[in-house]
Design a protein around this motif. Structure first.
Motif, PDB file in Angstrom:
ATOM      1  N   GLN A  54      -7.312   3.547  -1.678  1.00  0.00           N
ATOM      2  CA  GLN A  54      -5.946   3.371  -1.327  1.00  0.00           C
ATOM      3  C   GLN A  54      -5.272   2.683  -2.647  1.00  0.00           C
ATOM      4  N   TRP A  55      -4.129   3.373  -2.646  1.00  0.00           N
ATOM      5  CA  TRP A  55      -3.231   2.974  -3.817  1.00  0.00           C
ATOM      6  C   TRP A  55      -2.157   1.945  -3.675  1.00  0.00           C
ATOM      7  N   TRP A  56      -2.167   0.971  -4.243  1.00  0.00           N
ATOM      8  CA  TRP A  56      -1.392  -0.227  -4.105  1.00  0.00           C
ATOM      9  C   TRP A  56      -0.316  -0.081  -5.408  1.00  0.00           C
TER      10      TRP A  56
ATOM     11  N   GLN B  67      -6.060   1.020  -7.625  1.00  0.00           N
ATOM     12  CA  GLN B  67      -6.769   1.492  -6.473  1.00  0.00           C
ATOM     13  C   GLN B  67      -7.566   0.688  -5.774  1.00  0.00           C
TER      14      GLN B  67
ATOM     15  N   PRO C 237       0.911  -1.205  -0.005  1.00  0.00           N
ATOM     16  CA  PRO C 237       0.021   0.157   0.017  1.00  0.00           C
ATOM     17  C   PRO C 237       0.930   1.113   0.044  1.00  0.00           C
ATOM     18  N   THR C 238       0.652   2.129  -0.705  1.00  0.00           N
ATOM     19  CA  THR C 238       1.539   3.372  -1.099  1.00  0.00           C
ATOM     20  C   THR C 238       0.898   4.597  -0.869  1.00  0.00           C
ATOM     21  N   ALA C 239       1.527   5.650  -0.559  1.00  0.00           N
ATOM     22  CA  ALA C 239       0.926   6.950  -0.622  1.00  0.00           C
ATOM     23  C   ALA C 239       0.452   7.524  -1.749  1.00  0.00           C
TER      24      ALA C 239
ATOM     25  N   LEU D 163       2.811   2.547   3.113  1.00  0.00           N
ATOM     26  CA  LEU D 163       2.089   2.738   4.181  1.00  0.00           C
ATOM     27  C   LEU D 163       1.758   1.316   4.873  1.00  0.00           C
TER      28      LEU D 163
END
Length: 782
Positions: free
Chosen positions: A299-301, A295, A250-252, A261
């Motif tokens: 949440q971005w992945w 997404q 999971p990324t910002a 994240l």
């Protein structure tokens, strides 16, 4: 079996070294031994006193009854092809390593115990994988390796002694291997060309970093080889180890090198194929590495991994630097997929008879892609990667077992870069089946066919048929099948519509199944070695059921794989809590079944095991609110059914879990009857309040799709002409929509609610018709 004096390994241009972790030992048949020089079995676990604790199935002595059959089979298969098998000895605790290498008794004990274990299995050497070595242990470690090499080379002439050093200067701080001092007596060094991004790392990025620019900094595989390894070891002893895995974080945000994240989730190349079918493949030219992003719930992945293209660049580096060869962490990660092996073959095989017929292509999905009044089907597949691939031929038929000789599309339009095709001009309401072959650049060599998938075009309750049956070494042993048709036919007979997908095509979640009335997931006799539901699939199914999804799952080894405590894949939290069963046994002792009293199948009788033999059907116990749905002739439970919420979900869903293989039922009438009852159960009335003595023809069906955004269809029947009022309420009981308010004739009716002006959440639809009332729960999901 002794190692053959000659084998395919002798025809390799370079040495190819692969670790086989014990958790993949059941995949020994999926290893291509013709492209290997050494297999290192991982691992024997060294203790501080020099004893070896767990050996994970490796024989401790000749004839050891506790030796794992898969380990013995792997050794024999490798030896038959002239491939060395060595035992990897591991320890990852600095204080214990210090005691092993600094205490003479511990050093002597580990050397003798390692030698005894290798001799017991007829092995060919030893590999040392100590990680986290203290600087203070540097010289003692060198002496330990020297003594180990002297002992093996003396007691086992021709044996191989190797190591996998990690803690040396310019790569890590805090530990060290003296590479220059080790070089004279160690036969090969497995240099780990990975770990540049890791699970708990601060940013997303390539695991095996090969630079093309300085975007990713100066520490990478090239600087490791050029500035660290080749300055201390001659290239003739260096194995460039490469990763067959990646990480998904999971990324910002969506950009490269984004802040992570949370912890990264490891995955393997075959998993990546599923992710990129859904989300697309991106190429990072700065790292010469593929990746993807998506997404989920805002949440971005990001996922970074290696594939045939990125491996080709790394293999070329090994050739350019003239190192001893390449290695992989780890064998088994690719499962039956051969993409990266094909590239390995291209770069390192000396054979003039290298594979030239393309591999069998794998369908990913066949989907209804029809706008109103126009019949179109979207076909997607996992792209092949062979350098001699010319393209694909796609066949279309109304009969899954008989296709025309001429493809509907061929390599002139489906070139080697294709992985989708849109078929137009199809008839709504009709069922179509597709299959695929790959052809080489000469258009003369044609692969085996893919599995056959079906789709029914049109509007109405739609189901997703998921093909999870990849095993081809047991009861059914062909590399292709058309079992999708055994589910598609009964669905069409019940008036339902359907799409089809491979289980790997929905690997990153089945969010799209919110648009389906239910999911049908068949697994044949896949078992422990194949993973009926892997960890990612379990998470996907869990989330689907918690959202109120309906699932029919069938397979003869699901409980044996997930519900049996002795299985390495034991997952009781999933099998018991979400598939609502307890594994009771592996051989029901009967090929007949009948519906359980009070179940959706009451009154049905039938038999299975005719389409292909079924010798080990699971029998079950109901748990967690489920009830028996089918019984074997032996009185054991063959299937369970459940209606209610799952896990932490608040929206009720439904489940049918069958312990034998539905597609082995030869009678189409029986299959149609079973499937018709399943879909009626999934779509049936929820919470209908019908006063006693009233006609039973009144019904309010679950809306479809559900969850939905923005529109859903509500079907209902009334037994006589009446004034009908169909209304929607929120959780506070406030009326938010009136869909019908007036007199309607007897029979079936539909209404559409378009929820454009309401928030996400749970709503209730209430039907009033004379003395009858019924209520269903609906979920708006933005």
């Amino acid at each position: 079996m002794p190692r053959a004096a000659l084998g395919k390994a002798a025809a390799l241009r370079k040495h190819v070294f692969g670790y086989l972790p014990y958790w993949f030992r059941d995949r020994w048949q999926q290893i291509d031994y013709t492209l290997l020089s050494t297999v290192a079995y991982f691992s024997g676990e060294a203790a501080a006193d020099g004893s070896i604790g767990l050996l994970h199935g490796w024989p401790r002595y000749a004839g050891d009854p506790n030796a794992d059959a898969s380990v013995v089979s792997m050794i024999n298969a490798a030896h038959a092809r002239g491939v060395r098998v060595v035992l990897c000895i591991t320890n990852f605790t600095a204080a214990q390593i210090d005691q092993i290498v600094s205490t003479p008794s511990a050093t002597a004990a580990l050397i003798q115990n390692s030698l005894a274990a290798v001799l017991a299995a007829g092995g060919d050497g030893v590999n040392i994988n100590f990680e986290g070595v203290n600087n203070a242990s540097r010289d003692a470690l060198t002496q330990f390796m020297h003594s180990l090499a002297d002992t093996f080379h003396t007691r086992m002439p021709g044996s191989q002694v190797s190591c996998a050093p990690t803690d040396f200067d310019l790569r890590y701080n805090g530990g060290d291997w003296d590479l220059a001092a080790l070089a004279p007596f160690v036969d090969l060094f497995f240099v780990q060309g990975y770990g540049y991004a890791w699970g708990s790392g601060p940013t997303s990025g390539p695991v095996g970093l090969l630079p093309n620019t300085l975007f990713w900094g100066g520490l990478n595989i090239t600087t490791l080889i050029d500035n660290v390894v080749l300055t201390r070891i001659g290239p003739e002893k260096v194995i460039l180890g490469l990763p067959h895995y990646g990480y998904r974080w999971p990324t910002a945000g969506p950009d490269r090198k984004s802040t992570t994240l949370g912890g990264g989730v490891p995955f393997y190349y075959p998993d990546a194929l599923g992710y990129i079918v859904t989300n697309g493949r991106l190429w990072d030219s700065d790292a010469l590495n593929p990746w993807f992003r998506y997404q989920a719930a805002g949440q971005w992945w990001q996922g970074w991994y290696d594939d045939p293209e990125s491996m080709a660049y790394k293999y070329q580096l090994a050739l350019d630097r003239n190192v001893m060869g390449v290695g992989m962490w780890a064998l088994g990660m690719d499962g039956p997929n051969h993409d990266i092996w094909d590239v390995l073959n291209t770069y390192f095989s000396d054979s003039t008879t290298a594979l030239r017929t393309p591999r069998q292509p794998v369908l990913a999905a066949v989907l209804d892609s029809s706008p109103p009044a126009e019949g179109r089907a979207l076909v997607r597949w996992f792209a092949n990667t062979e350098p001699y691939l010319g393209g694909y031929r796609l066949y279309l038929s109304a009969d899954p077992f008989s296709f025309p000789a001429t493809p509907i599309l061929d390599e002139t339009s489906l070139d080697k870069n294709s992985n989708t095709a849109l078929l137009g001009g199809l008839t709504l309401g009709s069922v179509y089946y597709v299959k695929l072959v790959a052809v080489d650049t000469s258009r003369t060599r044609v692969s085996d066919t893919s599995d056959t998938y079906g789709v029914r075009l049109g509007a109405g309750p739609r189901y997703l048929i998921v093909d999870g049956f990849d095993r081809a070494t047991a009861s059914y042993n062909l590399p292709r099948h058309a079992f999708n048709a055994f589910y598609a036919g009964p669905l069409a007979a019940a008036g339902r519509y359907f799409d089809a997908a491979d289980n790997d095509a929905i690997i990153n979640g089945i969010q799209a199944t919110a648009w389906y009335a239910g999911v049908i997931w068949f697994l044949g006799d896949e078992s422990v070695a194949d993973r009926t539901f892997n960890a990612v699939e379990q998470d996907s199914v869990r989330a689907f059921l918690e959202r109120g999804g309906n699932l029919f799952v069938t397979g003869s080894e699901i409980g044996y794989d997930l519900g049996r405590a002795a299985s390495p894949n034991y997952s009781p939290w999933f099998y018991n809590a979400y598939l609502k069963a307890v594994y009771a046994g592996d051989q029901a002792g009967s090929l007949s079944f009948s519906g359980a009293v009070g179940s959706i199948f009451e009154g049905i009788t039938g038999s299975y095991g005719q389409t292909y033999p079924e010798d080990y059907p699971d029998y079950l116990s109901a748990t967690g609110g489920s009830m028996p749905a089918l019984n074997y002739g032996s009185a054991q439970i063959a299937a369970v059914q459940y209606a209610g919420t799952f896990g932490t979900g608040t929206v009720p869903g439904k489940l049918v879990n069958m312990g034998f293989t539905f597609e082995t039922i030869a009678s189409s009438a029986t299959r149609n009857d079973l499937m018709g009852r399943i879909v009626d159960y999934f779509e049936g009335v929820t919470g209908v309040e019908v006063p006693a003595g009233q006609p039973a023809a009144f019904s309010l069906h679950q809306n479809f799709p559900n969850p939905f955004n923005p529109s859903t269809v509500i079907r209902y029947e009334i037994p006589e002409p009446e004034r009908v009022r169909l209304t929607v309420y929120d959780l506070l009981g406030r009326e938010v929509a009136v869909l019908v308010d007036g007199y309607l004739p007897v029979g079936a009716h539909t209404a559409v609610w378009t929820a454009r002006d309401v928030a996400s959440g749970v709503y209730f639809c209430r039907l009033q018709s004379g003395a009858h009332t019924g209520t269903i729960k609906m979920l708006v999901q933005r």
